[in-house]
Design a protein around this motif. Structure first.
Motif, PDB file in Angstrom:
ATOM      1  N   VAL A 156       0.839  -1.192   0.000  1.00 14.88           N
ATOM      2  CA  VAL A 156       0.000   0.000   0.000  1.00 14.88           C
ATOM      3  C   VAL A 156       0.879   1.248   0.000  1.00 14.88           C
ATOM      4  N   TYR A 157       0.549   2.189  -0.880  1.00 15.21           N
ATOM      5  CA  TYR A 157       1.293   3.447  -0.936  1.00 15.21           C
ATOM      6  C   TYR A 157       0.497   4.539  -0.216  1.00 15.21           C
ATOM      7  N   THR A 158      -0.718   4.852  -0.712  1.00 13.33           N
ATOM      8  CA  THR A 158      -1.558   5.836  -0.018  1.00 13.33           C
ATOM      9  C   THR A 158      -2.988   5.319   0.081  1.00 13.33           C
ATOM     10  N   VAL A 159      -3.737   5.873   1.009  1.00 14.81           N
ATOM     11  CA  VAL A 159      -5.152   5.551   1.177  1.00 14.81           C
ATOM     12  C   VAL A 159      -5.911   6.877   1.204  1.00 14.81           C
ATOM     13  N   GLU A 160      -6.904   7.020   0.303  1.00 14.03           N
ATOM     14  CA  GLU A 160      -7.661   8.279   0.218  1.00 14.03           C
ATOM     15  C   GLU A 160      -9.142   8.023   0.432  1.00 14.03           C
ATOM     16  N   PRO A 161      -9.658   8.283   1.630  1.00 12.78           N
ATOM     17  CA  PRO A 161     -11.106   8.163   1.830  1.00 12.78           C
ATOM     18  C   PRO A 161     -11.811   9.349   1.170  1.00 12.78           C
ATOM     19  N   THR A 162     -12.903   9.107   0.441  1.00  7.31           N
ATOM     20  CA  THR A 162     -13.644  10.223  -0.170  1.00  7.31           C
ATOM     21  C   THR A 162     -15.078  10.260   0.320  1.00  7.31           C
ATOM     22  N   GLY A 163     -15.417   9.449   1.311  1.00 12.92           N
ATOM     23  CA  GLY A 163     -16.794   9.396   1.800  1.00 12.92           C
ATOM     24  C   GLY A 163     -17.460   8.096   1.388  1.00 12.92           C
ATOM     25  N   ASP A 164     -18.021   8.088   0.163  1.00 14.43           N
ATOM     26  CA  ASP A 164     -18.706   6.887  -0.339  1.00 14.43           C
ATOM     27  C   ASP A 164     -17.751   5.746  -0.611  1.00 14.43           C
ATOM     28  N   VAL A 165     -16.556   6.113  -1.013  1.00 16.42           N
ATOM     29  CA  VAL A 165     -15.618   5.085  -1.463  1.00 16.42           C
ATOM     30  C   VAL A 165     -14.211   5.532  -1.058  1.00 16.42           C
ATOM     31  N   THR A 166     -13.378   4.543  -0.781  1.00 15.71           N
ATOM     32  CA  THR A 166     -11.986   4.843  -0.442  1.00 15.71           C
ATOM     33  C   THR A 166     -11.106   4.368  -1.591  1.00 15.71           C
ATOM     34  N   PHE A 167     -10.164   5.217  -2.011  1.00 17.62           N
ATOM     35  CA  PHE A 167      -9.232   4.819  -3.060  1.00 17.62           C
ATOM     36  C   PHE A 167      -7.886   4.497  -2.428  1.00 17.62           C
ATOM     37  N   ALA A 168      -7.363   3.334  -2.800  1.00 20.85           N
ATOM     38  CA  ALA A 168      -6.015   2.977  -2.344  1.00 20.85           C
ATOM     39  C   ALA A 168      -5.106   2.938  -3.548  1.00 20.85           C
ATOM     40  N   GLN A 169      -3.879   3.404  -3.355  1.00 17.08           N
ATOM     41  CA  GLN A 169      -2.844   3.205  -4.369  1.00 17.08           C
ATOM     42  C   GLN A 169      -1.899   2.152  -3.833  1.00 17.08           C
ATOM     43  N   VAL A 170      -1.681   1.124  -4.653  1.00 18.82           N
ATOM     44  CA  VAL A 170      -0.871  -0.013  -4.223  1.00 18.82           C
ATOM     45  C   VAL A 170       0.240  -0.216  -5.245  1.00 18.82           C
ATOM     46  N   PHE A 171       1.473  -0.389  -4.766  1.00 21.43           N
ATOM     47  CA  PHE A 171       2.591  -0.704  -5.665  1.00 21.43           C
ATOM     48  C   PHE A 171       2.555  -2.186  -6.009  1.00 21.43           C
ATOM     49  N   ILE A 172       2.459  -2.485  -7.308  1.00 23.05           N
ATOM     50  CA  ILE A 172       2.531  -3.871  -7.766  1.00 23.05           C
ATOM     51  C   ILE A 172       3.576  -3.933  -8.862  1.00 23.05           C
ATOM     52  N   SER A 173       4.597  -4.706  -8.655  1.00 26.54           N
ATOM     53  CA  SER A 173       5.663  -4.871  -9.652  1.00 26.54           C
ATOM     54  C   SER A 173       6.168  -3.516 -10.166  1.00 26.54           C
ATOM     55  N   GLY A 174       6.322  -2.572  -9.274  1.00 27.66           N
ATOM     56  CA  GLY A 174       6.883  -1.275  -9.646  1.00 27.66           C
ATOM     57  C   GLY A 174       5.877  -0.290 -10.204  1.00 27.66           C
ATOM     58  N   ALA A 175       4.620  -0.720 -10.430  1.00 22.95           N
ATOM     59  CA  ALA A 175       3.601   0.189 -10.972  1.00 22.95           C
ATOM     60  C   ALA A 175       2.639   0.602  -9.861  1.00 22.95           C
ATOM     61  N   VAL A 176       2.076   1.800 -10.007  1.00 19.77           N
ATOM     62  CA  VAL A 176       1.070   2.257  -9.041  1.00 19.77           C
ATOM     63  C   VAL A 176      -0.295   1.803  -9.536  1.00 19.77           C
ATOM     64  N   VAL A 177      -1.031   1.115  -8.682  1.00 19.97           N
ATOM     65  CA  VAL A 177      -2.318   0.545  -9.063  1.00 19.97           C
ATOM     66  C   VAL A 177      -3.415   1.154  -8.183  1.00 19.97           C
ATOM     67  N   ASN A 178      -4.461   1.699  -8.835  1.00 17.13           N
ATOM     68  CA  ASN A 178      -5.590   2.287  -8.100  1.00 17.13           C
ATOM     69  C   ASN A 178      -6.645   1.234  -7.816  1.00 17.13           C
ATOM     70  N   ILE A 179      -7.100   1.191  -6.586  1.00 15.61           N
ATOM     71  CA  ILE A 179      -8.146   0.240  -6.207  1.00 15.61           C
ATOM     72  C   ILE A 179      -9.205   0.983  -5.413  1.00 15.61           C
ATOM     73  N   SER A 180     -10.489   0.763  -5.731  1.00 17.02           N
ATOM     74  CA  SER A 180     -11.537   1.363  -4.911  1.00 17.02           C
ATOM     75  C   SER A 180     -12.003   0.344  -3.879  1.00 17.02           C
ATOM     76  N   LEU A 181     -12.235   0.852  -2.684  1.00 14.63           N
ATOM     77  CA  LEU A 181     -12.559  -0.024  -1.561  1.00 14.63           C
ATOM     78  C   LEU A 181     -13.793   0.498  -0.839  1.00 14.63           C
ATOM     79  N   ASP A 182     -14.489  -0.420  -0.195  1.00 17.80           N
ATOM     80  CA  ASP A 182     -15.539   0.007   0.712  1.00 17.80           C
ATOM     81  C   ASP A 182     -14.876   0.764   1.871  1.00 17.80           C
TER      82      ASP A 182
END
Ligand SMILES: Nc1ncnc2c1ncn2[C@@H]1O[C@H](COP(=O)(O)OP(=O)(O)O)[C@@H](O)[C@H]1O
Ligand SMILES: [Mg+2]
Length: 366
Positions: free
Chosen positions: A306-332
């Motif tokens: 995990v790189y950063t976690v951004e709560p926006t209210g309805d949904v939380t966005f996480a940025q995760v490093f995978i194999s050197g790339a930044v990957v955006n994931i939406s989370l409950d």
């Protein structure tokens, strides 16, 4: 109203190809967005349609006429710009009436057209005001009205909302959409904002470096981006792109991280795509909403940090490093994770994208 056809349209400035062999057709009554990053050739393309610039090559038709050699005033178009360019000393009424007076229309007809346009745009109560007495959104509506009274075959709009604040932009977005719907107008709308294009347009022409990348409905562009540029440009947060190697085992295949060594087995259909790669490498694309986060190793999931976690209210966005790339994931929002936490990310094999490692074009199953 009328359609527009661009065939092999070119505009060069010295050795710069501002618009490079662009062809597309806007059907009668369609709303088409020209979208792409700054400098990609949107305004130049619009100005070529308008006749404000000479072409270096190609053909443009409006309705059933080739307009290559026609002056802007003879092309039956109306333009709306980012800067509304209203006459400051004239009332709203006179701003709307002026282009019609120039055309020497009878007074009664001018009045009818002005009143009709004012009604459609809900500015009747503003007709006696001066532009400086109006809000930005009201001024933009007057600018639309001034295009509307001319009853053109085609409306050309260049970033008409980019001077407005974020909230007003969203409001005017639906107003322009409604304007198009009510009039059944043919509209070509330039924007650098992919969200405006996706939300407003029937079709979007995605440009980069003077080249047309893809021309299709927003839904098709979103679901089937033709290359990594379109994939990462359209959608927010952007589609994540991870460069990986293909490990082929006959008809089967998996993707291998050159940095971390893990392998992700592919479904039969994705294996056929990966095996079509021209150089044994692919770029794996995934949208945030198609990814599943696990706190422990899981089948079909690959490790990340995990790189950063951004709560926006309805949904939380996480940025995760995978194999050197930044990957955006939406989370409950109930999912609690912290920066630097080790996680596993599961890909949806039916909704992942595979692009050629060399050409960056979407791979087709071999
Ligand atoms: N008059 C000009 N002379 C030289 N280069 C230009 C001129 N107008 C535009 N360009 C160049 O052409 C490219 C496309 O510009 P433009 O169509 O304005 O881009 P966009 O509207 O997509 O931001 C850019 O590289 C820009 O610098
Ligand atoms: Mg521009």
């Amino acid at each position: 109203m009328a359609g527009i056809v661009l065939e092999h349209v070119m505009k060069t400035y010295g050795s710069l190809y501002a618009v490079n062999d662009v062809s597309f057709t806007v059907n009668d009554g369609e709303f088409v967005a020209l979208v792409g990053p700054s400098g990609c050739g949107k305004t130049t393309t619009l100005n070529l349609i308008a006749g404000l610039l000479p072409m270096s090559g190609g053909d443009i038709s409006i309705g059933d006429r080739v307009v290559n050699d026609l002056d802007p005033k003879d092309r039956d178009i109306a333009m709306v710009f980012q800067n509304y360019a209203l006459y400051p000393q004239k009332s709203v009424y006179k701003n709307l009436a002026f282009p019609l007076q120039m055309r020497k229309l009878p007074k009664a007809e001018i009045d009818r057209k002005v009143q009709d346009a004012a009604k459609l745009l809900d500015i009747t109560h503003l007709l006696e005001r001066k532009p400086r007495e109006l809000s930005g959104g009201q001024q933009q509506r007057v600018a639309l009205g001034r295009a509307l009274v001319r009853d053109p075959a085609v409306f050309l709009m260049d970033e008409p909302l980019s001077n407005l604040d974020a909230k007003l932009r969203v409001q005017m977005r639906s107003e322009i959409k409604r304007f198009h719907h009510n009039l059944n107008a043919t509209v070509v709308y330039v924007t650098h904002d992919q969200l405006e294009a996706v939300t407003m347009a029937d079709k979007m022409a995605v440009m980069n470096g003077g080249l047309l990348q893809q021309y299709d409905s927003p839904a098709n562009v979103f679901a089937h981006p033709v290359n990594t540029f379109v994939a990462s440009f359209v959608g927010s947060p952007a589609m994540s792109l991870i460069p990986l190697e293909v490990v082929s085992k006959g008809t089967e295949a998996s993707l291998r991280s050159p940095e971390e060594g893990w392998e992700l087995p592919l479904s039969a259909f994705n294996a056929r795509k990966a095996n079509a790669s021209s150089n044994g490498k692919v770029v794996l694309g995934a949208r945030h909403s198609t990814l599943k986060l696990h706190k422990a190793a899981a089948p079909g999931a690959v490790p990340g940090k995990v790189y950063t976690v951004e709560p926006t209210g309805d949904v939380t966005f996480a940025q995760v490093f995978i194999s050197g790339a930044v990957v955006n994931i939406s989370l409950d929002p109930s999912v609690l994770i912290a920066p630097d936490e080790k996680v596993w990310v599961e890909f949806d094999q039916d909704r992942m994208h595979l692009f050629d490692g060399a050409s960056t074009m979407a791979l087709q199953a071999a």
